[in-house]
Design an enzyme around this catalytic site. Sequence first.
Site, mmCIF file in Angstrom:
data_model
loop_
_atom_site.group_PDB
_atom_site.id
_atom_site.type_symbol
_atom_site.label_atom_id
_atom_site.label_comp_id
_atom_site.label_asym_id
_atom_site.label_seq_id
_atom_site.Cartn_x
_atom_site.Cartn_y
_atom_site.Cartn_z
ATOM 1 N N ARG A 77 0.813 -1.214 0.000
ATOM 2 C CA ARG A 77 0.000 0.000 0.000
ATOM 3 C C ARG A 77 0.846 1.263 0.000
ATOM 4 O O ARG A 77 0.358 2.347 -0.300
ATOM 5 C CB ARG A 77 -0.914 0.021 1.226
ATOM 6 C CG ARG A 77 -1.873 -1.122 1.285
ATOM 7 C CD ARG A 77 -2.791 -0.958 2.467
ATOM 8 N NE ARG A 77 -3.625 0.212 2.314
ATOM 9 C CZ ARG A 77 -4.766 0.240 1.646
ATOM 10 N NH1 ARG A 77 -5.208 -0.839 1.079
ATOM 11 N NH2 ARG A 77 -5.461 1.344 1.543
ATOM 12 N N GLY B 26 -5.287 8.570 4.758
ATOM 13 C CA GLY B 26 -6.252 9.492 4.176
ATOM 14 C C GLY B 26 -5.685 10.902 4.146
ATOM 15 O O GLY B 26 -4.474 11.091 4.292
ATOM 16 N N LYS C 289 3.560 -2.725 -17.877
ATOM 17 C CA LYS C 289 4.294 -3.544 -16.915
ATOM 18 C C LYS C 289 5.783 -3.213 -16.965
ATOM 19 O O LYS C 289 6.441 -3.072 -15.941
ATOM 20 C CB LYS C 289 4.115 -5.052 -17.186
ATOM 21 C CG LYS C 289 2.762 -5.626 -16.943
ATOM 22 C CD LYS C 289 2.430 -5.837 -15.476
ATOM 23 C CE LYS C 289 1.609 -4.673 -14.956
ATOM 24 N NZ LYS C 289 0.191 -4.905 -14.818
ATOM 25 N N GLU D 149 6.481 0.357 -15.436
ATOM 26 C CA GLU D 149 6.323 0.537 -13.998
ATOM 27 C C GLU D 149 7.316 -0.295 -13.189
ATOM 28 O O GLU D 149 7.661 0.079 -12.075
ATOM 29 C CB GLU D 149 4.889 0.264 -13.544
ATOM 30 C CG GLU D 149 4.450 -1.177 -13.631
ATOM 31 C CD GLU D 149 3.056 -1.394 -13.058
ATOM 32 O OE1 GLU D 149 2.717 -0.797 -12.034
ATOM 33 O OE2 GLU D 149 2.305 -2.180 -13.655
ATOM 34 N N HIS E 159 1.763 6.948 -38.547
ATOM 35 C CA HIS E 159 1.208 8.282 -38.315
ATOM 36 C C HIS E 159 2.076 9.099 -37.368
ATOM 37 O O HIS E 159 1.613 10.086 -36.797
ATOM 38 C CB HIS E 159 -0.223 8.164 -37.781
ATOM 39 C CG HIS E 159 -1.147 7.488 -38.750
ATOM 40 N ND1 HIS E 159 -1.505 8.055 -39.950
ATOM 41 C CD2 HIS E 159 -1.730 6.265 -38.728
ATOM 42 C CE1 HIS E 159 -2.301 7.229 -40.615
ATOM 43 N NE2 HIS E 159 -2.444 6.129 -39.898
ATOM 44 N N LYS F 108 -0.237 0.107 -4.318
ATOM 45 C CA LYS F 108 -1.190 -0.868 -4.861
ATOM 46 C C LYS F 108 -2.595 -0.289 -4.983
ATOM 47 O O LYS F 108 -3.286 -0.536 -5.954
ATOM 48 C CB LYS F 108 -1.205 -2.089 -3.942
ATOM 49 C CG LYS F 108 -2.106 -3.203 -4.418
ATOM 50 C CD LYS F 108 -1.423 -4.043 -5.457
ATOM 51 C CE LYS F 108 -2.295 -5.109 -6.044
ATOM 52 N NZ LYS F 108 -1.849 -5.466 -7.393
#
Length: 574
Positions: free
Chosen positions: A29, A101, A451, A454, A470, A569
């Site tokens: 996290r 938060g 993938k 990152e 293009h 995550k």
Amino acid sequence: MNMCGIVGYVGSKGAKTVVFEGLKTLEYRGYDSAGIAVNNSKITVVKDVGFVEKLEPHLSQLPASGNAIGHTRWATHGVPNQVNAHPHTDMKVNVVAVHNGIIENFMLLKQNLKDGGVEFKSDTDTEVIPQLLSIELNEAEPFTAFKKVIEKLEGSYAILVMIKGDHRIFFARNHSPLVIGKGEDGRGENLIASDVVAFLKHTKQAIFVKDGDVGYIDGKNIHIEVDNQKVGREITEIEWSAKDAMKDGYPHFMLKEIYEQPDAVKNTLLDARIDEFAHKLDDGLEIVAAGTSYHAGLAFQYASNMKCRLIISSEFSALYRGGSVLAISQSGETADTLQAVRAAEKRGEKIYSIVNVNGSTLTRISDQVVHTHAGPEIGVAATKTFTTQLAVLYAVDAALKGNPKPTFDLAPAIALDGDMKALAKELTKTSELFYIGRGPSAATAREGALKLKELAYLHAEAYEGGELKHGPLALIEDGVPIIAICPNDTHKKKMMGNIEEVKARGAKVFVFGEQGDKELEHLSDKFYGLPKIKEEYSPMTYVIPLQLLAYHTAVLLGKNPDKPRNLAKSVTVE
Ligand code: F6R
């Protein structure tokens, strides 16, 4: 600090160790700093910059018994340093808090406190919480004082607080995940965390805390209030096992999760609710997702005959024209996606979702949910949750077309592991490369490039094969690597033309195609074969070697694929 992980423990197992181990499982996290506080006769805090493991040498400074709370941080307010790491205390160290938060009105609260003589140590928004509570405690008993503080906060939060001399951990939630682990009866313990994986080792009985809830846990009680009224909450039995959240002999979670894909996809397709779910979806559906989940939506668009539109979550407000919404999300907590869904919900539209995390916010605001049965995904990069999202979407497509549920054999794709390790060596010598594909393989190319970017921090761009001419073709020169996704489908001939174009400019072409395809093999600098697959389903198998390629390139370049820099995550900031 919206993408942080928090853990709290009340019980006799050795709180600091339980919290430390819990934090390690939550590190996906956020991981720029971490800290733990123990409350027995006094409050003791340790914290450090870097991964959670950095706390280990400090643990001996914490008392062996007492309650504990901990935090792993992903910085938003204040640089990642030791002072800004959580937990935070009041001046007298009577109150200690961790928070996930953003307290939006913290500037005003902080100024008022400062005017009253309170001194702050950190630059964080969080520090206002213990400082405010310390003052409220002069007037009211602890729980009342805690509720008074929560009433003053604006923004998103999952908060845990301990107070010197009190045997409880207080909590509050608003728009940040929080879940209670109900300890096994008789053990006198309870846990609370941002995610069930933090306590699976101790209990599988979870109570999902809702927005607006405030309460406390102690060894015996779980007390939750809404608007000062005690409420009861149902207990959810979590299917995931503690082993699911461990590396189980693999060097990284990501590799383990790549290898888990055959089972994860099989389990997901066993879900009998997909059919009913599919028939509820109506034409005009707006599909909303971010990152890898967006790529699953893209693959679905190529497969499906539905009249639907795919929108990147953060662009939703600019593009949404009404109608029901299908949200795709691993975490069910991505702020961009939730904000999109809430906007549709406000208009009274139906919300459907495909989510991996049971009990997440998205599952609660959806009218109907199908779960991807991937188990916990700890590696920051989405792998098995992508292929399980595809499994649900392809099964939805099959149901709507009246076709049988598809099945997939992913083992041959995983067997390319050794080849991808060898190819990764080539990629470590480059700083930029291109992924190309047409039709469904355009989605595969995008996911493969994401993938690699990152995890290995290499500049990888993905283009539809036909788009090169293009503009991007100007970038192709001698030796530039091209990863070409070219299954034996209706786009193959045109893709071969695109491969010729880049070869003519000196590119080195690595081609993924159908096993035994001699003409493609001949055209490639190196060819990798996969079994025949129905055109619309090809992203399911073709993405797997690209996941492995990104994994091995990252490892060879000395990067930790489980914890790429600057990422988390669950992206709970907009
Ligand atoms: C990339 C990755 C991210 C997520 C994105 C959405 O490997 O994992 O791009 O796909 O942040 O997250 P969820 O699916 O949780 O909404």
